[in-house]
Design a protein around this motif. Sequence first.
Motif, PDB file in Angstrom:
ATOM      1  N   LEU A  11       1.109  -0.645   0.288  1.00 41.72           N
ATOM      2  CA  LEU A  11       0.227  -0.227   0.581  1.00 41.72           C
ATOM      3  C   LEU A  11       1.570   1.284  -0.164  1.00 41.72           C
ATOM      4  CD1 LEU A  11      -2.611   1.635   0.065  1.00 41.72           C
ATOM      5  CD2 LEU A  11      -1.867   1.368   2.495  1.00 41.72           C
ATOM      6  N   VAL A  12       0.253   1.819  -1.260  1.00 44.58           N
ATOM      7  CA  VAL A  12       1.469   3.225  -0.973  1.00 44.58           C
ATOM      8  C   VAL A  12       0.550   4.391  -1.115  1.00 44.58           C
ATOM      9  CG1 VAL A  12       1.500   2.640  -3.376  1.00 44.58           C
ATOM     10  CG2 VAL A  12       3.639   4.113  -2.019  1.00 44.58           C
ATOM     11  N   GLN A  13       0.502   5.418  -0.318  1.00 45.49           N
ATOM     12  CA  GLN A  13       0.008   6.869  -1.033  1.00 45.49           C
ATOM     13  C   GLN A  13       0.056   7.235  -2.854  1.00 45.49           C
ATOM     14  OE1 GLN A  13       1.060   9.674   2.007  1.00 45.49           O
ATOM     15  NE2 GLN A  13      -1.497   9.327   2.579  1.00 45.49           N
ATOM     16  N   ALA A  14      -0.762   7.966  -3.188  1.00 45.57           N
ATOM     17  CA  ALA A  14      -0.656   8.538  -4.550  1.00 45.57           C
ATOM     18  C   ALA A  14       0.887   9.169  -4.646  1.00 45.57           C
ATOM     19  CB  ALA A  14      -1.632   9.262  -5.004  1.00 45.57           C
ATOM     20  N   GLY A  15       1.707   9.499  -5.405  1.00 40.64           N
ATOM     21  CA  GLY A  15       2.874  10.041  -6.173  1.00 40.64           C
ATOM     22  C   GLY A  15       3.893   9.051  -5.300  1.00 40.64           C
ATOM     23  N   GLY A  16       3.806   8.580  -4.592  1.00 39.96           N
ATOM     24  CA  GLY A  16       4.851   7.561  -3.848  1.00 39.96           C
ATOM     25  C   GLY A  16       5.808   6.333  -5.154  1.00 39.96           C
ATOM     26  N   SER A  17       5.986   5.476  -4.531  1.00 39.92           N
ATOM     27  CA  SER A  17       6.877   4.077  -5.188  1.00 39.92           C
ATOM     28  C   SER A  17       6.434   3.313  -4.403  1.00 39.92           C
ATOM     29  CB  SER A  17       8.294   4.745  -5.018  1.00 39.92           C
ATOM     30  OG  SER A  17       8.549   6.150  -6.229  1.00 39.92           O
ATOM     31  N   LEU A  18       7.081   2.099  -5.241  1.00 44.16           N
ATOM     32  CA  LEU A  18       7.421   0.806  -5.529  1.00 44.16           C
ATOM     33  C   LEU A  18       8.475   0.328  -6.245  1.00 44.16           C
ATOM     34  CD1 LEU A  18       3.807  -0.809  -3.751  1.00 44.16           C
ATOM     35  CD2 LEU A  18       5.480   0.221  -2.443  1.00 44.16           C
ATOM     36  N   ARG A  19       8.455  -1.183  -5.715  1.00 42.87           N
ATOM     37  CA  ARG A  19       9.764  -1.644  -6.733  1.00 42.87           C
ATOM     38  C   ARG A  19       9.165  -3.019  -6.345  1.00 42.87           C
ATOM     39  NH1 ARG A  19      16.157  -2.819  -7.343  1.00 42.87           N
ATOM     40  NH2 ARG A  19      16.107  -4.349  -5.221  1.00 42.87           N
ATOM     41  N   LEU A  20       8.738  -3.772  -7.041  1.00 35.70           N
ATOM     42  CA  LEU A  20       8.882  -5.532  -7.546  1.00 35.70           C
ATOM     43  C   LEU A  20       9.644  -5.725  -8.053  1.00 35.70           C
ATOM     44  CD1 LEU A  20       4.969  -5.490  -8.948  1.00 35.70           C
ATOM     45  CD2 LEU A  20       5.216  -4.787  -6.614  1.00 35.70           C
ATOM     46  N   SER A  21       9.788  -7.176  -7.004  1.00 39.07           N
ATOM     47  CA  SER A  21      10.872  -8.105  -7.526  1.00 39.07           C
ATOM     48  C   SER A  21      10.011  -9.301  -8.527  1.00 39.07           C
ATOM     49  CB  SER A  21      11.737  -8.151  -6.597  1.00 39.07           C
ATOM     50  OG  SER A  21      12.323  -7.227  -6.190  1.00 39.07           O
ATOM     51  N   MET A  82       8.648   1.882  -9.775  1.00 34.41           N
ATOM     52  CA  MET A  82       6.923   2.131  -9.924  1.00 34.41           C
ATOM     53  C   MET A  82       7.235   3.677  -9.672  1.00 34.41           C
ATOM     54  SD  MET A  82       4.418  -0.671 -10.247  1.00 34.41           S
ATOM     55  CE  MET A  82       4.642  -1.264  -8.610  1.00 34.41           C
ATOM     56  N   ASN A  83       7.090   4.593 -10.008  1.00 32.34           N
ATOM     57  CA  ASN A  83       6.880   5.843  -9.623  1.00 32.34           C
ATOM     58  C   ASN A  83       5.617   6.806  -9.936  1.00 32.34           C
ATOM     59  OD1 ASN A  83       9.992   5.442  -8.465  1.00 32.34           O
ATOM     60  ND2 ASN A  83      11.176   6.551  -9.995  1.00 32.34           N
ATOM     61  N   SER A  84       6.058   7.944  -8.866  1.00 26.92           N
ATOM     62  CA  SER A  84       4.975   8.717  -9.185  1.00 26.92           C
ATOM     63  C   SER A  84       3.458   7.773  -9.656  1.00 26.92           C
ATOM     64  CB  SER A  84       4.699   9.220 -11.064  1.00 26.92           C
ATOM     65  OG  SER A  84       5.933  10.636 -10.438  1.00 26.92           O
ATOM     66  N   LEU A  85       3.366   6.970  -8.592  1.00 30.27           N
ATOM     67  CA  LEU A  85       2.174   5.730  -8.798  1.00 30.27           C
ATOM     68  C   LEU A  85       0.564   6.971  -8.500  1.00 30.27           C
ATOM     69  CD1 LEU A  85       2.627   3.040  -6.523  1.00 30.27           C
ATOM     70  CD2 LEU A  85       2.787   3.124  -8.541  1.00 30.27           C
ATOM     71  N   GLU A  86       0.022   5.939  -9.284  1.00 26.92           N
ATOM     72  CA  GLU A  86      -1.715   7.260  -9.037  1.00 26.92           C
ATOM     73  C   GLU A  86      -2.533   5.941  -8.828  1.00 26.92           C
ATOM     74  OE1 GLU A  86      -1.626   8.053 -13.506  1.00 26.92           O
ATOM     75  OE2 GLU A  86      -0.565   9.211 -12.950  1.00 26.92           O
ATOM     76  N   PRO A  87      -3.514   6.538  -8.096  1.00 23.94           N
ATOM     77  CA  PRO A  87      -4.873   5.722  -7.966  1.00 23.94           C
ATOM     78  C   PRO A  87      -5.093   4.341  -9.000  1.00 23.94           C
ATOM     79  CG  PRO A  87      -4.892   7.411  -6.861  1.00 23.94           C
ATOM     80  CD  PRO A  87      -3.938   7.830  -7.669  1.00 23.94           C
ATOM     81  N   GLU A  88      -5.121   4.879 -10.003  1.00 23.04           N
ATOM     82  CA  GLU A  88      -5.759   4.066 -11.333  1.00 23.04           C
ATOM     83  C   GLU A  88      -4.285   2.622 -11.838  1.00 23.04           C
ATOM     84  OE1 GLU A  88      -7.414   7.635 -10.922  1.00 23.04           O
ATOM     85  OE2 GLU A  88      -5.391   7.609 -11.410  1.00 23.04           O
ATOM     86  N   ASP A  89      -3.080   2.562 -10.789  1.00 24.98           N
ATOM     87  CA  ASP A  89      -2.185   1.849 -10.812  1.00 24.98           C
ATOM     88  C   ASP A  89      -2.829   0.758 -10.053  1.00 24.98           C
ATOM     89  OD1 ASP A  89       0.220   4.175 -10.813  1.00 24.98           O
ATOM     90  OD2 ASP A  89      -0.725   2.738 -12.881  1.00 24.98           O
ATOM     91  N   THR A  90      -3.461   0.821  -8.955  1.00 27.12           N
ATOM     92  CA  THR A  90      -3.598  -0.189  -7.986  1.00 27.12           C
ATOM     93  C   THR A  90      -3.759  -1.465  -9.315  1.00 27.12           C
ATOM     94  OG1 THR A  90      -4.667   1.374  -6.278  1.00 27.12           O
ATOM     95  CG2 THR A  90      -6.134  -0.780  -6.418  1.00 27.12           C
ATOM     96  N   ALA A  91      -3.726  -2.632  -8.361  1.00 30.91           N
ATOM     97  CA  ALA A  91      -3.717  -3.516  -9.179  1.00 30.91           C
ATOM     98  C   ALA A  91      -3.215  -4.942  -8.424  1.00 30.91           C
ATOM     99  CB  ALA A  91      -3.708  -3.340 -10.879  1.00 30.91           C
ATOM    100  N   VAL A  92      -3.081  -6.139  -9.256  1.00 31.16           N
ATOM    101  CA  VAL A  92      -2.261  -7.484  -9.021  1.00 31.16           C
ATOM    102  C   VAL A  92      -1.387  -7.292 -10.557  1.00 31.16           C
ATOM    103  CG1 VAL A  92      -2.106  -9.792  -8.795  1.00 31.16           C
ATOM    104  CG2 VAL A  92      -3.969  -8.559  -7.337  1.00 31.16           C
ATOM    105  N   TYR A  93      -0.099  -7.833  -9.651  1.00 28.21           N
ATOM    106  CA  TYR A  93       0.839  -7.585 -10.674  1.00 28.21           C
ATOM    107  C   TYR A  93       1.295  -8.414 -10.736  1.00 28.21           C
ATOM    108  CZ  TYR A  93       0.616  -2.259 -10.818  1.00 28.21           C
ATOM    109  OH  TYR A  93      -0.151  -1.026 -11.608  1.00 28.21           O
ATOM    110  N   TYR A  94       1.818  -9.116 -12.074  1.00 25.98           N
ATOM    111  CA  TYR A  94       2.160 -10.290 -12.537  1.00 25.98           C
ATOM    112  C   TYR A  94       3.304  -9.958 -13.220  1.00 25.98           C
ATOM    113  CZ  TYR A  94      -2.078 -11.960 -11.004  1.00 25.98           C
ATOM    114  OH  TYR A  94      -3.984 -12.638 -10.247  1.00 25.98           O
TER     115      TYR A  94
END
Length: 120
Positions: A11-21, A82-94
């Motif tokens: 979970l991250v706020q809009a504008g935040g970043s995550l890195r998936l491995s 993933m940078n500058s995350l937006e609510p529309e990016d909410t999903a399960v990532y594969y």
Amino acid sequence: QVQLVESGGGLVQAGGSLRLSCAASGNIFSINDGGWSRQVPGKQRELVAAMTSGGNTHYADAVKGRFTASRDNAKKTMYLQMNSLEPEDTAVYYCNAVVITQSLNAFDLWGQGTQVTVSS
């Protein structure tokens, strides 16, 4: 057992970043072409990033300039920054990749999926 294991969602706020491995496990020789897709309930899975074995990348318009796919061949791992995350990016990532084993068998594998939730 040959598989792709994902990590890094959350979970991250809009504008935040995550890195998936996405790490390949098992008796692996190499990870070839692969990519990252995402899916929200009721919608088709969509490819957001594709990456060749040589590291060439291509992105969906929705994430271009914000997401960066990369790989560490020595670690047999792919990443999605993933940078500058937006609510529309909410999903399960594969993640998905063609994996070659030491015994020269090829498998088209998918990771188990990781939830990314972006709050507004």
